[in-house]
Design a protein around this motif. Structure first.
Motif, PDB file in Angstrom:
ATOM      1  N   THR A 173      -5.048  -4.150   8.107  1.00  0.00           N
ATOM      2  CA  THR A 173      -5.961  -5.204   8.527  1.00  0.00           C
ATOM      3  C   THR A 173      -5.297  -6.021   9.626  1.00  0.00           C
ATOM      4  OG1 THR A 173      -6.784  -5.336   6.274  1.00  0.00           O
ATOM      5  CG2 THR A 173      -7.333  -7.158   7.735  1.00  0.00           C
ATOM      6  N   GLY A 174      -6.024  -6.236  10.715  1.00  0.00           N
ATOM      7  CA  GLY A 174      -5.512  -7.064  11.797  1.00  0.00           C
ATOM      8  C   GLY A 174      -6.123  -8.451  11.754  1.00  0.00           C
ATOM      9  N   GLU A 192      -5.618   2.003  -5.768  1.00  0.00           N
ATOM     10  CA  GLU A 192      -5.445   0.752  -5.029  1.00  0.00           C
ATOM     11  C   GLU A 192      -6.784   0.129  -4.644  1.00  0.00           C
ATOM     12  OE1 GLU A 192      -1.159   1.594  -2.937  1.00  0.00           O
ATOM     13  OE2 GLU A 192      -2.957   1.937  -1.753  1.00  0.00           O
ATOM     14  N   TYR A 212     -12.031 -10.877  -1.692  1.00  0.00           N
ATOM     15  CA  TYR A 212     -11.393 -10.428  -0.453  1.00  0.00           C
ATOM     16  C   TYR A 212     -10.827  -9.015  -0.624  1.00  0.00           C
ATOM     17  CZ  TYR A 212      -8.087  -9.994   3.337  1.00  0.00           C
ATOM     18  OH  TYR A 212      -7.401  -9.517   4.416  1.00  0.00           O
ATOM     19  N   LYS A 257       0.082  -5.471   1.018  1.00  0.00           N
ATOM     20  CA  LYS A 257      -1.375  -5.542   1.078  1.00  0.00           C
ATOM     21  C   LYS A 257      -1.845  -6.895   1.604  1.00  0.00           C
ATOM     22  CE  LYS A 257      -1.868  -2.550  -2.930  1.00  0.00           C
ATOM     23  NZ  LYS A 257      -2.230  -2.468  -4.346  1.00  0.00           N
ATOM     24  N   GLY A 258      -2.855  -6.842   2.457  1.00  0.00           N
ATOM     25  CA  GLY A 258      -3.455  -8.066   2.977  1.00  0.00           C
ATOM     26  C   GLY A 258      -3.875  -9.015   1.869  1.00  0.00           C
ATOM     27  N   GLN A 259      -4.373  -8.453   0.769  1.00  0.00           N
ATOM     28  CA  GLN A 259      -4.876  -9.286  -0.329  1.00  0.00           C
ATOM     29  C   GLN A 259      -3.814 -10.200  -0.925  1.00  0.00           C
ATOM     30  OE1 GLN A 259      -5.141  -6.280  -4.057  1.00  0.00           O
ATOM     31  NE2 GLN A 259      -5.823  -5.389  -2.129  1.00  0.00           N
ATOM     32  N   VAL A 303       3.179  -1.076   3.595  1.00  0.00           N
ATOM     33  CA  VAL A 303       2.999  -2.419   4.129  1.00  0.00           C
ATOM     34  C   VAL A 303       2.402  -3.295   3.027  1.00  0.00           C
ATOM     35  CG1 VAL A 303       1.552  -3.739   5.728  1.00  0.00           C
ATOM     36  CG2 VAL A 303       2.761  -1.695   6.527  1.00  0.00           C
ATOM     37  N   PHE A 320       0.858  -1.179   0.000  1.00  0.00           N
ATOM     38  CA  PHE A 320       0.000   0.000   0.000  1.00  0.00           C
ATOM     39  C   PHE A 320       0.899   1.236   0.000  1.00  0.00           C
ATOM     40  CE2 PHE A 320      -3.439  -2.630   2.039  1.00  0.00           C
ATOM     41  CZ  PHE A 320      -4.402  -2.382   1.080  1.00  0.00           C
ATOM     42  N   GLU A 321       0.550   2.224  -0.823  1.00  0.00           N
ATOM     43  CA  GLU A 321       1.385   3.417  -0.914  1.00  0.00           C
ATOM     44  C   GLU A 321       1.475   4.163   0.409  1.00  0.00           C
ATOM     45  OE1 GLU A 321       0.601   6.145  -4.102  1.00  0.00           O
ATOM     46  OE2 GLU A 321       0.289   4.495  -5.499  1.00  0.00           O
ATOM     47  N   LYS A 322       0.342   4.231   1.102  1.00  0.00           N
ATOM     48  CA  LYS A 322       0.281   5.044   2.325  1.00  0.00           C
ATOM     49  C   LYS A 322       1.131   4.475   3.441  1.00  0.00           C
ATOM     50  CE  LYS A 322      -3.442   7.952   1.789  1.00  0.00           C
ATOM     51  NZ  LYS A 322      -3.820   9.181   2.461  1.00  0.00           N
ATOM     52  N   THR A 323       1.088   3.151   3.591  1.00  0.00           N
ATOM     53  CA  THR A 323       1.719   2.531   4.749  1.00  0.00           C
ATOM     54  C   THR A 323       3.004   1.784   4.400  1.00  0.00           C
ATOM     55  OG1 THR A 323       0.334   0.582   4.382  1.00  0.00           O
ATOM     56  CG2 THR A 323      -0.470   2.213   5.960  1.00  0.00           C
ATOM     57  N   TYR A 349      -3.519 -11.129  10.918  1.00  0.00           N
ATOM     58  CA  TYR A 349      -2.218 -10.580  10.554  1.00  0.00           C
ATOM     59  C   TYR A 349      -1.521 -10.197  11.848  1.00  0.00           C
ATOM     60  CZ  TYR A 349      -4.321 -10.282   5.931  1.00  0.00           C
ATOM     61  OH  TYR A 349      -4.935 -10.587   4.744  1.00  0.00           O
ATOM     62  N   TYR A 359      -3.142 -12.887   1.727  1.00  0.00           N
ATOM     63  CA  TYR A 359      -4.321 -13.749   1.659  1.00  0.00           C
ATOM     64  C   TYR A 359      -4.243 -14.689   0.450  1.00  0.00           C
ATOM     65  CZ  TYR A 359      -9.074 -15.312   1.022  1.00  0.00           C
ATOM     66  OH  TYR A 359     -10.168 -16.100   0.836  1.00  0.00           O
ATOM     67  N   TYR A 387       6.851  -5.900   5.280  1.00  0.00           N
ATOM     68  CA  TYR A 387       7.386  -4.826   4.444  1.00  0.00           C
ATOM     69  C   TYR A 387       8.037  -5.385   3.185  1.00  0.00           C
ATOM     70  CZ  TYR A 387       6.378  -2.058   8.521  1.00  0.00           C
ATOM     71  OH  TYR A 387       5.699  -1.454   9.554  1.00  0.00           O
ATOM     72  N   ARG A 444       1.770  -9.114  12.365  1.00  0.00           N
ATOM     73  CA  ARG A 444       2.555  -7.874  12.283  1.00  0.00           C
ATOM     74  C   ARG A 444       2.663  -7.478  10.819  1.00  0.00           C
ATOM     75  NH1 ARG A 444       7.264  -8.050   9.503  1.00  0.00           N
ATOM     76  NH2 ARG A 444       8.908  -9.545  10.009  1.00  0.00           N
ATOM     77  N   PRO A 445       2.879  -6.171  10.543  1.00  0.00           N
ATOM     78  CA  PRO A 445       2.973  -5.735   9.146  1.00  0.00           C
ATOM     79  C   PRO A 445       4.159  -6.394   8.437  1.00  0.00           C
ATOM     80  CG  PRO A 445       2.854  -3.848  10.664  1.00  0.00           C
ATOM     81  CD  PRO A 445       3.049  -5.064  11.502  1.00  0.00           C
ATOM     82  N   GLU A 483     -11.694  -5.830   1.565  1.00  0.00           N
ATOM     83  CA  GLU A 483     -10.662  -5.215   2.402  1.00  0.00           C
ATOM     84  C   GLU A 483     -10.453  -3.744   2.042  1.00  0.00           C
ATOM     85  OE1 GLU A 483      -6.460  -6.109   1.826  1.00  0.00           O
ATOM     86  OE2 GLU A 483      -6.212  -6.426   3.976  1.00  0.00           O
TER      87      GLU A 483
END
Lengths: 190, 190
Positions: free
Chosen positions: B130-131, B74, B112, A107-109, A105, A100-103, A137, A112, A142, A139-140, B116
């Protein structure tokens, strides 16, 4: 022992090590032999041993020949070990394209998708669908971190498969997911 | 009333209807006016009203200006309604590029991702992760089906947001997910 003899001996040892652990990096090998990474690369070149990425791919393709429920190019990550109907291991090297650009981190997707496709790969059925997924999740993650996913079928009931997937970075758990997959032959629409 | 007058009246009514419901299709409009789809298209052209896909995009871009936790490109789907910190609606038109080859069913990872990113969009925080996600696929989704996702924040506790997302095809629920998102400012690595 002259240089020539040393080299022959080292290369023979190198070949042995890579055979028993195909996922060892050039850096780890250089460390082991106390020589430069450059020398390891030259040794590999002379011995015709492909680089790590290529070795992983070769193993993955070989492993994938056993998988039934998903085709290779749909799999997220590289399959490095599998016992159909039981368990499997895959790896995914993350990069900037997955965050994700913002974080910054991952992406969860994507995590997943790595877990879901690993779960599908293990299932001993011609085709299957995800019915339920409970995921966490821890921890994030990177960009640049290598994800190692371990999946295991913990229970089978009729056409349902209960699969747990744990994902690690350097042995630290970053994700866990419990999936219930349904083999499609007997799956009915509600 | 001559043809010219009829047309002016119809076009005025058309304009009104599309304004109050920008997501109405040309087919639905043709049905309403009991004229051909072709005539509706010509009317739209004369009135300078863009086609449905374009209208959806315009609304989505406008809605997106309020979103904080995720950037537009995104987002999976088109955002068509949002109240930041409360709820939102998005749509996604599925196609062959989203399905598993074996089953022709839309991959869980895409559904998903739609859920999300909708959950992320609702959250009133500069950045979030996402946690936890507990998700259920109620029936397979096939290429060509239009997914409508409705998300709602049901609880906020400290830096945690509890978001429920339901996804429908023709009012029939195909997916439900409960997400716990964590705003990143206060998020610490374990």
């Amino acid at each position: 022992m002259n240089n020539r003899e040393k080299k022959v001996q080292r290369q023979s040892k190198l070949q042995e090590i890579i055979k028993s652990n195909p996922f060892i990096t050039d850096e780890e090998l250089a460390d082991k032999f106390k020589i430069s990474v450059q020398t390891i690369r030259l040794d590999r070149l002379e011995l015709g041993i492909p680089e790590l990425r290529e070795r992983i791919k070769n193993v993955a393709e070989d492993k994938f020949s056993k998988v039934k429920a998903i085709v290779g190019r749909e799999f997220v990550g590289e399959l490095i070990d599998i016992t159909i109907g039981k368990n499997a291991i895959s790896i995914l090297d993350t990069d900037d394209s997955l965050v994700f650009e913002k974080t910054k981190v991952v992406k969860g997707q994507h995590i997943y998708a790595m877990a879901e496709t690993l779960a599908l790969a293990i299932v001993d059925a011609k085709a299957a669908l995800t019915g339920v997924a409970n995921i966490k999740y821890k921890r994030p993650v990177y960009a640049g971190e290598r994800l190692v996913a371990k999946g295991e079928i913990v229970r089978t009931r009729g056409n349902k498969f209960f699969v747990w997937v744990f994902i690690y970075v350097n042995q630290q758990e970053v994700f866990r997911g419990k999936f219930i997959l349904v083999s499609i032959d007997e799956c009915k629409e509600e």
